[in-house]
Design a protein around this motif. Structure first.
Motif, PDB file in Angstrom:
ATOM      1  N   GLY A 150       0.777  -1.225   0.000  1.00  0.00           N
ATOM      2  CA  GLY A 150       0.000   0.000   0.000  1.00  0.00           C
ATOM      3  C   GLY A 150       0.811   1.279   0.000  1.00  0.00           C
ATOM      4  N   HIS A 151       2.118   1.178  -0.196  1.00  0.00           N
ATOM      5  CA  HIS A 151       2.976   2.363  -0.199  1.00  0.00           C
ATOM      6  C   HIS A 151       3.864   2.345  -1.436  1.00  0.00           C
ATOM      7  CE1 HIS A 151       2.019   3.651   3.927  1.00  0.00           C
ATOM      8  NE2 HIS A 151       1.946   2.353   4.186  1.00  0.00           N
ATOM      9  N   ASP A 152       4.186   3.543  -1.900  1.00  0.00           N
ATOM     10  CA  ASP A 152       5.081   3.683  -3.037  1.00  0.00           C
ATOM     11  C   ASP A 152       6.524   3.489  -2.570  1.00  0.00           C
ATOM     12  OD1 ASP A 152       5.854   4.587  -5.812  1.00  0.00           O
ATOM     13  OD2 ASP A 152       6.848   6.128  -4.597  1.00  0.00           O
ATOM     14  N   HIS A 153       7.224   2.535  -3.176  1.00  0.00           N
ATOM     15  CA  HIS A 153       8.623   2.266  -2.848  1.00  0.00           C
ATOM     16  C   HIS A 153       9.485   2.530  -4.081  1.00  0.00           C
ATOM     17  CE1 HIS A 153       8.370   0.220   1.150  1.00  0.00           C
ATOM     18  NE2 HIS A 153       7.119   0.065   0.766  1.00  0.00           N
ATOM     19  N   ARG A 154      10.517   3.306  -3.878  1.00  0.00           N
ATOM     20  CA  ARG A 154      11.487   3.603  -4.937  1.00  0.00           C
ATOM     21  C   ARG A 154      12.600   2.559  -4.838  1.00  0.00           C
ATOM     22  NH1 ARG A 154      15.801   7.568  -4.920  1.00  0.00           N
ATOM     23  NH2 ARG A 154      16.236   8.395  -7.014  1.00  0.00           N
ATOM     24  N   VAL A 155      12.544   1.557  -5.706  1.00  0.00           N
ATOM     25  CA  VAL A 155      13.428   0.394  -5.610  1.00  0.00           C
ATOM     26  C   VAL A 155      14.525   0.479  -6.668  1.00  0.00           C
ATOM     27  CG1 VAL A 155      13.544  -2.125  -5.883  1.00  0.00           C
ATOM     28  CG2 VAL A 155      11.659  -1.079  -4.605  1.00  0.00           C
ATOM     29  N   TYR A 156      15.741   0.279  -6.216  1.00  0.00           N
ATOM     30  CA  TYR A 156      16.901   0.344  -7.108  1.00  0.00           C
ATOM     31  C   TYR A 156      17.235  -1.037  -7.639  1.00  0.00           C
ATOM     32  CZ  TYR A 156      21.667   1.169  -8.752  1.00  0.00           C
ATOM     33  OH  TYR A 156      22.798   1.250  -9.525  1.00  0.00           O
ATOM     34  N   PHE A 157      17.585  -1.095  -8.925  1.00  0.00           N
ATOM     35  CA  PHE A 157      18.048  -2.353  -9.495  1.00  0.00           C
ATOM     36  C   PHE A 157      19.113  -2.081 -10.544  1.00  0.00           C
ATOM     37  CE2 PHE A 157      14.749  -1.016 -12.430  1.00  0.00           C
ATOM     38  CZ  PHE A 157      15.194  -1.431 -13.681  1.00  0.00           C
ATOM     39  N   GLU A 158      19.945  -3.091 -10.785  1.00  0.00           N
ATOM     40  CA  GLU A 158      20.959  -3.047 -11.834  1.00  0.00           C
ATOM     41  C   GLU A 158      20.730  -4.215 -12.769  1.00  0.00           C
ATOM     42  OE1 GLU A 158      24.598  -0.930  -9.352  1.00  0.00           O
ATOM     43  OE2 GLU A 158      24.632  -3.108  -9.661  1.00  0.00           O
ATOM     44  N   ALA A 159      20.987  -4.010 -14.051  1.00  0.00           N
ATOM     45  CA  ALA A 159      20.711  -5.051 -15.031  1.00  0.00           C
ATOM     46  C   ALA A 159      21.795  -5.077 -16.104  1.00  0.00           C
ATOM     47  CB  ALA A 159      19.343  -4.832 -15.671  1.00  0.00           C
ATOM     48  N   ALA A 160      22.033  -6.278 -16.614  1.00  0.00           N
ATOM     49  CA  ALA A 160      22.953  -6.474 -17.730  1.00  0.00           C
ATOM     50  C   ALA A 160      22.626  -7.804 -18.385  1.00  0.00           C
ATOM     51  CB  ALA A 160      24.406  -6.441 -17.265  1.00  0.00           C
ATOM     52  N   GLY A 161      22.958  -7.926 -19.671  1.00  0.00           N
ATOM     53  CA  GLY A 161      22.766  -9.174 -20.383  1.00  0.00           C
ATOM     54  C   GLY A 161      21.486  -9.182 -21.197  1.00  0.00           C
ATOM     55  N   THR A 162      21.346 -10.232 -21.993  1.00  0.00           N
ATOM     56  CA  THR A 162      20.166 -10.403 -22.825  1.00  0.00           C
ATOM     57  C   THR A 162      19.699 -11.851 -22.739  1.00  0.00           C
ATOM     58  OG1 THR A 162      21.538 -10.921 -24.761  1.00  0.00           O
ATOM     59  CG2 THR A 162      20.880  -8.626 -24.463  1.00  0.00           C
ATOM     60  N   GLY A 163      18.394 -12.036 -22.939  1.00  0.00           N
ATOM     61  CA  GLY A 163      17.870 -13.391 -22.930  1.00  0.00           C
ATOM     62  C   GLY A 163      16.896 -13.605 -21.794  1.00  0.00           C
ATOM     63  N   ILE A 164      16.915 -14.797 -21.236  1.00  0.00           N
ATOM     64  CA  ILE A 164      15.993 -15.167 -20.169  1.00  0.00           C
ATOM     65  C   ILE A 164      16.244 -14.279 -18.950  1.00  0.00           C
ATOM     66  CG2 ILE A 164      15.286 -17.017 -18.598  1.00  0.00           C
ATOM     67  CD1 ILE A 164      16.220 -19.001 -20.750  1.00  0.00           C
ATOM     68  N   PRO A 165      15.234 -13.604 -18.410  1.00  0.00           N
ATOM     69  CA  PRO A 165      15.460 -12.731 -17.255  1.00  0.00           C
ATOM     70  C   PRO A 165      15.681 -13.546 -15.982  1.00  0.00           C
ATOM     71  CG  PRO A 165      13.142 -12.746 -17.848  1.00  0.00           C
ATOM     72  CD  PRO A 165      13.842 -13.536 -18.911  1.00  0.00           C
ATOM     73  N   VAL A 166      16.598 -13.041 -15.146  1.00  0.00           N
ATOM     74  CA  VAL A 166      16.896 -13.663 -13.859  1.00  0.00           C
ATOM     75  C   VAL A 166      16.873 -12.575 -12.792  1.00  0.00           C
ATOM     76  CG1 VAL A 166      18.512 -15.052 -12.511  1.00  0.00           C
ATOM     77  CG2 VAL A 166      18.419 -15.334 -14.996  1.00  0.00           C
ATOM     78  N   LEU A 167      15.953 -12.691 -11.830  1.00  0.00           N
ATOM     79  CA  LEU A 167      15.915 -11.768 -10.705  1.00  0.00           C
ATOM     80  C   LEU A 167      16.836 -12.282  -9.610  1.00  0.00           C
ATOM     81  CD1 LEU A 167      12.096 -10.957 -10.466  1.00  0.00           C
ATOM     82  CD2 LEU A 167      13.922  -9.495 -11.361  1.00  0.00           C
ATOM     83  N   LEU A 168      17.660 -11.398  -9.067  1.00  0.00           N
ATOM     84  CA  LEU A 168      18.686 -11.772  -8.099  1.00  0.00           C
ATOM     85  C   LEU A 168      18.413 -11.109  -6.754  1.00  0.00           C
ATOM     86  CD1 LEU A 168      21.769 -11.283 -10.462  1.00  0.00           C
ATOM     87  CD2 LEU A 168      20.630 -13.436  -9.904  1.00  0.00           C
ATOM     88  N   GLN A 169      18.219 -11.916  -5.727  1.00  0.00           N
ATOM     89  CA  GLN A 169      17.918 -11.425  -4.375  1.00  0.00           C
ATOM     90  C   GLN A 169      19.140 -11.612  -3.466  1.00  0.00           C
ATOM     91  OE1 GLN A 169      15.029 -10.228  -2.267  1.00  0.00           O
ATOM     92  NE2 GLN A 169      16.903  -9.999  -1.091  1.00  0.00           N
ATOM     93  N   HIS A 170      19.553 -10.535  -2.827  1.00  0.00           N
ATOM     94  CA  HIS A 170      20.721 -10.552  -1.949  1.00  0.00           C
ATOM     95  C   HIS A 170      20.408 -11.207  -0.609  1.00  0.00           C
ATOM     96  CE1 HIS A 170      18.836  -7.266   0.275  1.00  0.00           C
ATOM     97  NE2 HIS A 170      18.621  -6.643  -0.890  1.00  0.00           N
ATOM     98  N   THR A 171      21.420 -11.305   0.237  1.00  0.00           N
ATOM     99  CA  THR A 171      21.283 -11.906   1.561  1.00  0.00           C
ATOM    100  C   THR A 171      20.746 -10.889   2.568  1.00  0.00           C
ATOM    101  OG1 THR A 171      23.554 -11.357   2.189  1.00  0.00           O
ATOM    102  CG2 THR A 171      23.217 -13.476   1.090  1.00  0.00           C
ATOM    103  N   ALA A 172      20.462 -11.354   3.770  1.00  0.00           N
ATOM    104  CA  ALA A 172      19.911 -10.490   4.821  1.00  0.00           C
ATOM    105  C   ALA A 172      20.878  -9.356   5.146  1.00  0.00           C
ATOM    106  CB  ALA A 172      19.638 -11.309   6.088  1.00  0.00           C
ATOM    107  N   GLY A 173      20.341  -8.148   5.242  1.00  0.00           N
ATOM    108  CA  GLY A 173      21.138  -7.003   5.654  1.00  0.00           C
ATOM    109  C   GLY A 173      22.120  -6.499   4.620  1.00  0.00           C
ATOM    110  N   ALA A 174      22.050  -7.010   3.397  1.00  0.00           N
ATOM    111  CA  ALA A 174      23.027  -6.654   2.372  1.00  0.00           C
ATOM    112  C   ALA A 174      22.338  -5.905   1.230  1.00  0.00           C
ATOM    113  CB  ALA A 174      23.731  -7.914   1.872  1.00  0.00           C
ATOM    114  N   HIS A 175      22.928  -5.949   0.041  1.00  0.00           N
ATOM    115  CA  HIS A 175      22.318  -5.319  -1.123  1.00  0.00           C
ATOM    116  C   HIS A 175      22.842  -5.978  -2.387  1.00  0.00           C
ATOM    117  CE1 HIS A 175      26.068  -2.985  -1.440  1.00  0.00           C
ATOM    118  NE2 HIS A 175      25.898  -2.642  -0.185  1.00  0.00           N
ATOM    119  N   GLY A 176      22.350  -5.519  -3.522  1.00  0.00           N
ATOM    120  CA  GLY A 176      22.550  -6.226  -4.771  1.00  0.00           C
ATOM    121  C   GLY A 176      23.963  -6.276  -5.301  1.00  0.00           C
ATOM    122  N   SER A 177      24.883  -5.494  -4.750  1.00  0.00           N
ATOM    123  CA  SER A 177      26.251  -5.532  -5.264  1.00  0.00           C
ATOM    124  C   SER A 177      26.922  -6.879  -5.023  1.00  0.00           C
ATOM    125  CB  SER A 177      27.092  -4.411  -4.648  1.00  0.00           C
ATOM    126  OG  SER A 177      27.209  -4.581  -3.252  1.00  0.00           O
TER     127      SER A 177
END
Length: 417
Positions: A150-177
């Protein structure tokens, strides 16, 4: 056996210990199978001590055979760090707060003892930047607005490559780097579009501006965690992407397979479990106002494998020192309390969604035993143990991780590409 004077000299010559022990006034007692090593510490400077207990003094004790394994040049799993060894016969006593505050210094003492006893181990070097490498890395980052809870979230993501999409989830307390190394591998990016996102309250994903989050406790729940990749896949118009997550993300992969199998073509769960039995009160130092983020970082270093490249082990730990303080303990609410598939796992249908499980040998949180139990319970799943890898395969040892990952990605391409 080393003497207390010799150990104090090692500490005094070690820059890492001196930084980690700053402001520490107290001491450290090590009962090594009946042989006492005692350090007095005054404002971060160690000297041979009398070994008297008191404020700021921490004691580690155990039988000789436990110390033999802990101080081995190449320690086996559950003996590569203090935390897992505490479940294998090592006993901690003394000042509990000082232990949490100065865990990085205490862990360094154990490493100094190991090096002195067994000789310095040869660390695998980190991958070097090739001479012909481009100036810019591959991923491009941007923000997307997602309606979550119910709230607007400004979510950051990084992407590279072509083909089948793969969503990558980081570990607890970390981030996508944590996923940065995969973005630079043409064997992957020539066939897959990698998308690494930061959970809200993590990395570059800022909190929503429409509620007073600063006066509320942060707790990651299963439903909210699932909502993020679902909303992101919808916003980016992804056609049944692959989902890959590690630790919290590995648990999330299994929850998505159970509750949203038609939204994804496959999940790859790194360090998975049907349930993690734990007590958040035992890790309350992760959210103690007198314990800094360095403790979390050093404990995560202990979750990596001792043979992983040291520079990448340190980078993995560094990410934890840079996070919003409540995010780690809040994520552990989902990891320990809100994820439980023991009664639901039979409903996972691998004819509808492929399930692949990978566990690092040195992970003492989501162990080999956790991964094997999940594999046995999920008919049609695949499972592999990654030798000489810990809890963070993609960031601590991307070379070994990629060797385990590529056959899975090739299978996904053959079946669904």
């Amino acid at each position: 056996m080393i003497t207390s004077d010799e150990l104090a000299a090692l500490c005094g010559d070690d820059g890492e210990f001196l930084l980690a022990a700053r402001h520490w006034t107290g001491g450290l007692r090590l009962d090594v199978g009946g042989h006492l090593l005692a350090l007095d510490v005054h404002d971060g400077v160690a000297s041979a001590g009398a070994g008297a207990p008191g404020p700021g003094v921490v004691e580690l004790s155990g039988p000789a055979e436990v110390w033999e394994r802990l101080l081995a040049a190449n320690p086996a799993r559950f003996h590569n760090d203090i935390a897992p060894a505490l479940g294998q016969g090592l006993v901690r006593s003394g000042d509990r707060l000082a232990y949490a505050q100065y865990y990085p210094a205490i862990a360094r003492v154990i490493e100094l003892l190991r090096s002195h006893r067994s000789g310095a181990t040869v660390q695998r070097p980190a991958p070097t930047r090739p001479e012909a490498a481009p100036r810019f890395d591959s991923p491009v980052g941007r923000y997307v607005h997602l309606d979550l809870d119910g709230h607007d979230h400004r979510v950051y993501f990084e992407a590279a490559g072509t083909g089948i999409p793969v969503l990558l989830q980081h570990t607890a307390g970390a981030h996508g780097s944590q996923w940065r190394h995969l973005f630079e591998l043409p064997d992957i990016t020539d066939h897959f579009r990698l998308i690494a996102y930061d959970l809200p309250f993590h990395g570059k994903s800022l909190p929503p501006t429409t509620r007073d989050w600063w006066s509320q406790g942060y707790r990651l729940t299963r439903d909210f965690a699932m909502s993020v990749p679902l909303a992101l896949a919808d916003a980016l118009e992804l056609d049944r992407p692959v989902f890959m997550g590690c630790s919290v993300g590995g648990l999330l992969a299994l929850d998505l397979a159970r509750y949203h199998p038609d939204a994804f073509r496959a999940v790859i769960a790194l360090e998975p479990a049907l349930r993690i039995d734990g007590d958040l009160r035992k890790v309350d130092s992760f959210w103690h106002p007198q314990v800094g983020s360095e403790t979390k970082a050093r404990m995560m270093h202990g979750l990596t494998a001792p043979s992983s490249p040291e520079a990448l082990r340190r980078e993995t730990a560094y990410i934890y020192s840079a996070g919003w303080p409540p995010s780690f303990i809040g994520d552990l609410h989902y990891y320990v309390e809100d994820h439980d598939l023991t009664d639901e796992v039979a409903a996972i249908d691998t004819d509808r969604i492929a399930v692949h499980l990978l566990t690092g040998e040195y992970d003492h949180s989501a162990t080999i035993e956790h991964g094997a139990a999940a594999h046995r319970a999920i008919t049609g799943s695949t499972f592999d143990v990654m030798a000489d890898i810990g809890h963070f395969p993609m960031s601590e040892d991307p070379e070994r991780f990629t060797a385990a990952l590529l056959p899975i990605l090739d299978q996904i391409r053959r079946l669904t590409g």
